[in-house]
Design an enzyme around this catalytic site. Sequence first.
Site, PDB file in Angstrom:
ATOM      1  N   CYS A 120       0.844  -1.183   0.000  1.00 59.50           N
ATOM      2  CA  CYS A 120       0.000   0.000   0.000  1.00 59.50           C
ATOM      3  C   CYS A 120       0.886   1.241   0.000  1.00 59.50           C
ATOM      4  O   CYS A 120       1.685   1.434   0.931  1.00 59.50           O
ATOM      5  CB  CYS A 120      -0.877  -0.016   1.255  1.00 59.50           C
ATOM      6  N   CYS A 156      -0.906   3.508  -6.544  1.00 55.72           N
ATOM      7  CA  CYS A 156      -1.834   2.916  -5.576  1.00 55.72           C
ATOM      8  C   CYS A 156      -2.006   1.481  -6.044  1.00 55.72           C
ATOM      9  O   CYS A 156      -2.227   1.238  -7.242  1.00 55.72           O
ATOM     10  CB  CYS A 156      -3.171   3.651  -5.596  1.00 55.72           C
TER      11      CYS A 156
HETATM   12  N1  DGL Z   1      -4.084   0.371  -2.039  1.00 55.46           N
HETATM   13  C1  DGL Z   1      -3.710   1.504  -1.298  1.00 55.46           C
HETATM   14  C2  DGL Z   1      -2.479   2.205  -1.871  1.00 55.46           C
HETATM   15  O1  DGL Z   1      -1.666   1.608  -2.524  1.00 55.46           O
HETATM   16  C3  DGL Z   1      -4.712   2.525  -0.849  1.00 55.46           C
HETATM   17  C4  DGL Z   1      -6.162   2.398  -1.105  1.00 55.46           C
HETATM   18  C5  DGL Z   1      -6.993   3.126  -0.037  1.00 55.46           C
HETATM   19  O2  DGL Z   1      -7.237   4.322  -0.153  1.00 55.46           O
HETATM   20  O3  DGL Z   1      -7.332   2.444   0.936  1.00 55.46           O
HETATM   21  O4  DGL Z   1      -2.285   3.374  -1.661  1.00 55.46           O
END
Ligand code: DGL
Length: 269
Positions: A80, A194
Amino acid sequence: MTQQSVAMSGHVLIFDSGVGGLTIANEVRALAPDLSVDYAADTAFFPYGDKSDDALGSRLPDIAEALVEQASPDVFVIACNTASTLALEHVRARLDIPVVGTVPAIKPAVGLSRSGTIGLLATPGTIRREYTARLIADFAADHKVIMHGSTDLVQLAERHAVGDPVAMQEFREAQRPLFDQAGADQIDTIVLACTHFPLIRGELAATVPHPVQFVDSGEAIARQTVRSLTGAASRRKDGGRVFVTGGDVQSSRLARICGRFGFDRLCRI
Ligand code: DGL
């Protein structure tokens, strides 16, 4: 996924707010198919992208510690960008195993861009981070970087992953604020900063106003994960568990998607 696979044993726990980390799990399993891989999602606090730095920053080390205590992995992967750009060092300080973070693929994008203008699609949290500003200053100082932070795209990716119909127009609209900015007609490379976004790469590519190439950090994270396992004495041989933190609707939706990716044993923390 063009990397050659490697023989490697060990137990990896891959963590995200929701389904985005599955894109990293895929890369890790493609690179090292013998690894035992579990997944964890902070469903109770999803999405991360619109949370305050204080709220998210104080939560992440606690969640990471609780997950590692329960799952006993050899390595913890924060799949993330929103979490890693805020709290990678704090999580590392809390855990006694290697922690791999996921940060925007600015450097590879600079290597690929011919026009010198790069787009950065991420969550609002990742866009405002000092960490992201530092990456740009270090690797893209002579490039123009045009950014857009979107929670809509995260929600579209979750809906798409679960099989809900999403109109192409929604993908087009969600990307529009990136392309409405001055100089955006020169963007030739977009960083998907993301981990949710590679799930909708095809839809994003089909709805950009002019052709671009997309780059993400998935393969690099997989390589880093394997490197950090060297010499690890694996504590587990299986995998396929999915840990959720709560939020009934979000958890059951996530469990359905994770099942399709081979994570079919639901555990609550
Ligand atoms: N998948 C996450 C990232 O790479 C974030 C998604 C969310 O906002 O929860 O930033």
